[in-house]
Write an enzyme that holds these catalytic residues in place. Structure first.
Site, PDB file in Angstrom:
ATOM      1  N   TYR A 152      34.595  34.644  44.846  1.00 13.40           N
ATOM      2  CA  TYR A 152      34.327  33.237  44.587  1.00 13.40           C
ATOM      3  C   TYR A 152      33.299  32.656  45.555  1.00 13.40           C
ATOM      4  CZ  TYR A 152      37.920  31.918  41.170  1.00 13.40           C
ATOM      5  OH  TYR A 152      38.653  31.750  40.038  1.00 13.40           O
ATOM      6  N   ASP A 192      43.713  34.009  40.269  1.00 14.16           N
ATOM      7  CA  ASP A 192      43.294  33.094  39.212  1.00 14.16           C
ATOM      8  C   ASP A 192      43.753  33.627  37.858  1.00 14.16           C
ATOM      9  OD1 ASP A 192      41.846  30.944  37.963  1.00 14.16           O
ATOM     10  OD2 ASP A 192      40.244  32.374  37.509  1.00 14.16           O
ATOM     11  N   ASP A 216      45.711  45.948  37.592  1.00 15.70           N
ATOM     12  CA  ASP A 216      45.868  46.256  36.158  1.00 15.70           C
ATOM     13  C   ASP A 216      47.336  46.511  35.833  1.00 15.70           C
ATOM     14  OD1 ASP A 216      45.622  48.554  37.731  1.00 15.70           O
ATOM     15  OD2 ASP A 216      44.501  49.697  36.229  1.00 15.70           O
ATOM     16  N   LYS A 259      43.227  46.189  44.180  1.00 18.20           N
ATOM     17  CA  LYS A 259      42.593  47.251  43.385  1.00 18.20           C
ATOM     18  C   LYS A 259      42.058  48.286  44.386  1.00 18.20           C
ATOM     19  CE  LYS A 259      41.163  49.020  39.435  1.00 18.20           C
ATOM     20  NZ  LYS A 259      42.106  49.569  38.424  1.00 18.20           N
ATOM     21  N   ASP A 318      47.260  32.356  35.284  1.00 17.84           N
ATOM     22  CA  ASP A 318      47.171  31.923  33.881  1.00 17.84           C
ATOM     23  C   ASP A 318      48.102  32.778  33.013  1.00 17.84           C
ATOM     24  OD1 ASP A 318      45.146  30.084  34.540  1.00 17.84           O
ATOM     25  OD2 ASP A 318      44.013  30.521  32.715  1.00 17.84           O
TER      26      ASP A 318
HETATM   27  C1  IPM Z   1      42.054  27.365  38.890  1.00 17.16           C
HETATM   28  C2  IPM Z   1      40.802  27.142  38.115  1.00 17.16           C
HETATM   29  C3  IPM Z   1      39.601  27.128  39.068  1.00 17.16           C
HETATM   30  C4  IPM Z   1      39.530  28.474  39.742  1.00 17.16           C
HETATM   31  C5  IPM Z   1      38.248  26.753  38.421  1.00 17.16           C
HETATM   32  C6  IPM Z   1      38.308  25.390  37.747  1.00 17.16           C
HETATM   33  C7  IPM Z   1      37.110  26.805  39.392  1.00 17.16           C
HETATM   34  O1  IPM Z   1      40.655  28.090  37.119  1.00 17.16           O
HETATM   35  O2  IPM Z   1      42.362  26.555  39.788  1.00 17.16           O
HETATM   36  O3  IPM Z   1      42.764  28.330  38.598  1.00 17.16           O
HETATM   37  O4  IPM Z   1      38.925  29.422  39.218  1.00 17.16           O
HETATM   38  O5  IPM Z   1      40.093  28.604  40.838  1.00 17.16           O
HETATM   39 MG    MG Z   2      42.344  29.335  36.866  1.00 15.30          MG
END
Ligand code: IPM
Ligand code: MG
Length: 353
Positions: free
Chosen positions: A136, A242, A218, A186, A246
């Protein structure tokens, strides 16, 4: 208790309004809310997604409630002006390197998960995501190769001290939970991960009461849907964290349910200064329609009370009210229900009593 209220873009405004209503209902002495602009909303007014006045507000406050940033209108802007830079800039400028993302299934919502109810029912995990390093924040750019092709690059790296400080947060977090830490990397391919793993093992010596194991990312992605109940605390880098968070959200049922706390080393009078935000984005497709689920935002406010202000009782009150409201059927479209943002907020307020 000075709190910056930064709704940002898209659904950020709608969900923030509900979180603020919940906070105000608690009637906490000394709570002071200050509004600010971030993301595309700030870019439209000030020409920058994280303008100096917002940055100053972030520095002044004890805690930051952050909605979401991102707007399709900004897709063509140079990277440093895109809304996402507001959240990345905030994390970096304030040294918020530790991101806590709890994922726990809500009673009565087991059948809303993308997984089978009996698999989902066992989910109670915490992802500790490193937030200030990795690919990042490495050197990045576009260049031309020897044969005249365009090439994009992003450097991935972690220094020893960066890994060590998130390791300590993760071990302490695991110690406060079920004592099991799974480090996700990884290391079979990446040098960055090789060092990550070595440092995790070194730091483990300070925490004999915590069990450490390692998993390739993975495999972790697979285990997260195969047997999520096996995880207690997960520690991982910025990029893997990240993605896995999700994924974890859909295991719980909806990305509209997961909150997060981003913490650094700066202290407030009674806790740690931090930024609190849902893990989801600004959802431009449903913005302004009153359809967004405000739960992740409301739960982020609860995390704020816990970590920045040592108000554990009040944090639990909010979390219990949310769980009760969900259990009683306060579900939006993301969970197969038909309630809107305001109605879900009303249900949480009613459950608060
Ligand atoms: C998160 C989001 C952010 C990230 C984006 C909006 C930059 O996806 O907080 O998970 O990638 O960290
Ligand atoms: Mg995110």
């Amino acid at each position: 208790m000075k709190i910056a209220i930064l709704p940002g873009d898209g659904i950020g405004t709608e969900i923030m309004a509900e979180a603020v209503r919940v906070l105000e209902a608690l009637d906490l002495p000394g709570m002071e809310l200050q509004d600010g602009l971030v993301g595309a909303a700030a870019w439209r007014v000030h020409g920058h997604p994280l303008p100096p006045e917002t940055l100053a507000l972030m520095h002044e406050c004890d805690a930051i409630l952050f909605g979401a940033v991102g707007d399709p209108e900004c897709d063509a802007l140079p990277r440093h002006l895109r809304p996402e830079q507001a959240v990345l800039g905030m994390r970096k400028e304030l040294g918020l390197f530790a991101n806590l993302r709890p994922a726990k299934v809500f009673p009565g919502l087991e059948d809303r998960s993308s997984l089978r109810a009996e698999v989902a029912g066992a989910i109670d995990l915490m992802i500790v995501r490193e937030l200030n390093g990795d690919v990042y924040f490495g050197d990045k750019g576009m260049r031309t190769t020897a044969i005249g092709e365009r090439e994009g690059y992003d450097i991935m790296s972690y220094s020893e001290s960066e890994v060590r400080r998130i390791a300590h947060v993760a071990f302490r977090t695991a110690r406060g939970r079920r004592g099991q830490l799974c480090s996700v990397d990884k290391a079979n391919v990446l040098e960055t991960s090789q060092l990550w793993r070595e440092v995790m093992i070194e730091v483990a010596a300070d925490y004999p009461d915590v069990t450490l194991d390692h998993m390739y990312v993975d495999n972790a992605a697979m285990q997260l849907v195969r047997e999520p109940g096996r995880f207690d605390t997960i520690v991982t880098g910025n990029l893997f964290g990240d993605i896995l968070s999700d994924q974890a959200s859909m295991c719980v049922g909806s990305i509209g349910l997961l909150a997060s706390a981003s913490l650094g080393t700066q202290q407030t009078a009674s806790g740690t200064k931090g930024a609190y935000e849902p893990i989801h984005g600004s959802a431009p497709d449903i913005a302004g329609k009153g359809l967004a689920n405000p739960v992740a935002m409301i739960l982020s406010a609860a995390m704020m009370l816990r970590h920045s202000f040592a108000l554990e009782t009040e944090a639990l009150r909010i979390e219990t009210a949310v769980a009760d409201a969900l259990n009683a059927g306060a579900l939006g479209g993301d969970l197969g229900g038909n309630m809107g943002t305001r109605a879900i907020g009303d249900a949480v307020l009613a459950a608060l009593g």
